[in-house]
Design a protein around this motif. Sequence first.
Motif, short mmCIF file in Angstrom:
data_model
loop_
_atom_site.label_atom_id
_atom_site.label_comp_id
_atom_site.label_asym_id
_atom_site.label_seq_id
_atom_site.Cartn_x
_atom_site.Cartn_y
_atom_site.Cartn_z
N ARG A 102 51.60 39.29 32.68
CA ARG A 102 50.69 38.48 32.73
C ARG A 102 49.45 38.67 32.83
O ARG A 102 49.00 39.41 33.43
N GLU A 128 44.04 35.90 34.94
CA GLU A 128 43.50 34.59 34.83
C GLU A 128 42.15 34.63 33.69
O GLU A 128 41.52 36.08 34.06
N ASP A 129 42.20 33.88 33.28
CA ASP A 129 40.37 33.84 32.74
C ASP A 129 40.65 35.30 31.58
O ASP A 129 39.01 34.70 30.75
N ASP A 178 41.65 42.17 40.07
CA ASP A 178 42.15 41.47 38.97
C ASP A 178 43.50 42.86 37.69
O ASP A 178 43.73 42.41 37.58
#
Length: 165
Positions: free
Chosen positions: A12, A15-16, A149
């Motif tokens: 995955r 995010e962003d 991240d």
Amino acid sequence: MPATLPVPLEFRPPEDWLVAPAEENESLGVAFAAVHPRPDEGFAANITIDGGFPLDGVTPAQLADASVEQLREGAGSVEVVDRREVGSGDAPALTQRLAISAVVDGTLRDLVQSQVYLFVVDERDPHRRGLVRIALTATAAQHDAVLGDFQEFLRTVRPDVPEEA
């Protein structure tokens, strides 16, 4: 054609982060790339995945050394800041952090690259090991801000094993 991986992976993206189109992966020679949405003075932090089947007997350290030498061919300087062998005898892995000075788009930049080398068993031939290399490249100023991240991304990476019917 983008680089193919020795095994299908499931993961995955952070995010962003913006996933690069397949055409860009092809030009980079990677199977996957994502870029941070907020560049640091014109350089966008990026995560890439590539891999293949190394020769039998090649160690993670030898592959990491080869990566450093390849980077040195195109950069002003490359220094191994940290290197750790992790994993097990059956599934060796290695992490390393590199400090890189290189001209990117006409500007001299101080970059940091965190690399993870994972050996995986080829499902079709269990005697053959594949290699997956996952890398985060960011400016020295932005690296620590995007490292979380990258670490979260790494926690999502796993072989994509098809479900049995």
